[in-house]
Design an enzyme around this catalytic site. Structure first.
Site, PDB file in Angstrom:
ATOM      1  CG  ASN A 142      41.671  33.160  16.071  1.00 44.41           C
ATOM      2  OD1 ASN A 142      41.153  34.213  15.484  1.00 44.41           O
ATOM      3  ND2 ASN A 142      43.017  33.235  16.904  1.00 44.41           N
ATOM      4  CB  THR A 159      44.557  40.883  13.530  1.00 47.14           C
ATOM      5  OG1 THR A 159      45.843  41.580  12.808  1.00 47.14           O
ATOM      6  CG2 THR A 159      43.564  41.561  13.382  1.00 47.14           C
ATOM      7  N   GLY A 160      44.708  38.268  15.705  1.00 45.52           N
ATOM      8  CA  GLY A 160      43.656  37.186  15.968  1.00 45.52           C
ATOM      9  C   GLY A 160      42.261  37.366  15.995  1.00 45.52           C
ATOM     10  CG  ASP A 165      41.905  27.782  14.583  1.00 49.03           C
ATOM     11  OD1 ASP A 165      42.335  27.419  13.746  1.00 49.03           O
ATOM     12  OD2 ASP A 165      42.895  29.340  15.101  1.00 49.03           O
ATOM     13  CD1 TRP A 170      49.385  29.241  23.499  1.00 50.09           C
ATOM     14  CD2 TRP A 170      47.388  28.933  23.966  1.00 50.09           C
ATOM     15  NE1 TRP A 170      49.001  28.375  22.594  1.00 50.09           N
ATOM     16  CE2 TRP A 170      47.117  28.245  22.949  1.00 50.09           C
ATOM     17  CE3 TRP A 170      45.897  30.107  23.978  1.00 50.09           C
ATOM     18  CZ2 TRP A 170      46.418  27.956  22.089  1.00 50.09           C
ATOM     19  CZ3 TRP A 170      44.679  29.408  22.869  1.00 50.09           C
ATOM     20  CH2 TRP A 170      44.389  28.412  22.357  1.00 50.09           C
ATOM     21  CD  GLU A 213      45.236  27.994  12.175  1.00 51.59           C
ATOM     22  OE1 GLU A 213      45.124  27.680  12.888  1.00 51.59           O
ATOM     23  OE2 GLU A 213      46.450  28.064  11.797  1.00 51.59           O
ATOM     24  CD  GLU A 238      42.861  35.763  19.261  1.00 50.34           C
ATOM     25  OE1 GLU A 238      42.214  36.833  19.488  1.00 50.34           O
ATOM     26  OE2 GLU A 238      43.521  35.562  19.237  1.00 50.34           O
ATOM     27  NE  ARG A 295      45.293  40.440  20.209  1.00 50.05           N
ATOM     28  CZ  ARG A 295      44.133  39.632  20.000  1.00 50.05           C
ATOM     29  NH1 ARG A 295      42.695  38.748  20.927  1.00 50.05           N
ATOM     30  NH2 ARG A 295      44.090  38.863  19.459  1.00 50.05           N
ATOM     31  CD  GLU A 307      42.585  27.337  18.476  1.00 51.10           C
ATOM     32  OE1 GLU A 307      43.734  27.289  18.273  1.00 51.10           O
ATOM     33  OE2 GLU A 307      42.130  28.876  19.497  1.00 51.10           O
TER      34      GLU A 307
END
Length: 311
Positions: free
Chosen positions: A142, A151-152, A125, A218, A123, A154, A302, A127
């Site tokens: 992302n 494991t995003g 992205d 979110w 993917e 972003e 994170r 957004e």
């Protein structure tokens, strides 16, 4: 503390609070000059190139199919999916976001193959995340590869303009060399394909999606501000769609790459697209210094161990 000192302190606090309420796009930015890639590729009719993915009653085609509006209401969001799958290319849309209070609303322009590879999908992205009364829309980029959704990757940016007043360009280059995200032709992020970590790079054909949906859990301040349907419907407009790349044919042994681009530019293997120009690098540096406010590579709370590409 003397009375005049208390007044001075109060005035300073008031000024600080008001500064925090100022929209990023109301500040005087001098945007770097860049090559307009969106002028280099043919535009496709949205109605002829996309199918309704969900919320069909909230999808409207306009201007002989060259434009589309998607709506989110209490019943459903809505979305479009490209009729072809692509293996690398240049993908772009001019988008005008909903005006007014839009907390929890997510508008997305992205590539994905989750329908075909539910357990190891890729993917890419863009957004666009709605805002509360004090903040503007923000853009989040992302990437996922081979199902690595835990494991995003972003990165978030403020805009230097009001994205609700008119259409602005949101674009993606994806090829074997790198993935680049653009806003109004200004590159804001480059993710270089490294042979050292090939598994983290999208590598399978993907469809192109345009959607609007409820991201209350979110999207705005981690879910603090959900969608307020008092202000529905939320309507986003898509126009000037560009899909130039290799079309994946499941019946063929290899992808079919269209050479019909009148400019002759090849976003898959063309020398102009293997790396950013010096002008583009300078523009990206400007965007990241001035407008980026979150990167996963800086989030040590994170990640106890940062993803390998961050080093």
């Amino acid at each position: 503390m003397a009375l005049w000192q208390q007044k001075l302190l109060s005035s300073c606090l008031l000024i600080l609070c008001l500064a925090n309420l100022v929209s990023p796009h109301s500040r005087p930015y001098t945007v770097p000059s860049v090559t307009r890639l969106t002028d280099s590729f043919p535009r496709v009719p949205i109605e002829g190139s996309f199918s309704k993915a969900f919320g069909a009653s909230n999808v409207k085609f306009l201007s002989n199919g060259s434009m589309a509006t998607l709506a989110l209401d209490k019943i459903s969001g809505s979305g479009l999916v490209s009729q072809s799958r692509y293996y690398y290319g240049f993908f772009s849309a001019a988008i005008k976001l909903p005006a007014g209070l839009s907390s929890g609303v997510v508008v997305a322009f992205y590539l994905s193959n989750a329908d075909k590879f539910p357990h190891n999908h890729d993917e890419i992205d863009i957004e666009l995340l709605g805002h509360d009364k004090r903040n503007d829309w923000v853009i989040q980029t992302n990437m996922y590869a081979n199902g690595s959704v835990s494991t995003g990757r972003e990165e978030k940016f403020y805009f230097w303009f009001d994205p609700t007043q008119q259409h602005h360009y949101y674009s993606i280059i994806w090829n074997n060399y790198h993935t680049v995200f653009f806003v109004d032709n200004v590159p804001v992020r480059e993710f270089i394909h490294s042979t050292t970590y090939p598994s983290i790079y999208p590598s399978k054909p993907m469809s192109v999606y345009a959607t609007i949906w409820d991201g209350s859990e979110w999207a705005t301040h981690g879910g603090k501000y959900p969608v307020n349907y008092k202000y529905a419907p939320f309507v986003v407009s898509f126009a000037e769609m560009e899909l130039s790349g290799c079309i994946s044919d499941p019946t063929a042994s290899s992808s079919s790459c269209s050479k019909a681009n009148p400019s002759g530019l090849d976003p898959v293997n063309g020398p102009e697209f293997t790396k950013l120009s010096q002008q583009q690098v300078a523009a990206m540096d400007w965007a990241r210094r001035k407008l980026m406010f979150y990167s996963y590579c800086n989030d040590k709370q994170r990640f106890k161990v940062l993803p390998p590409e961050c080093h």
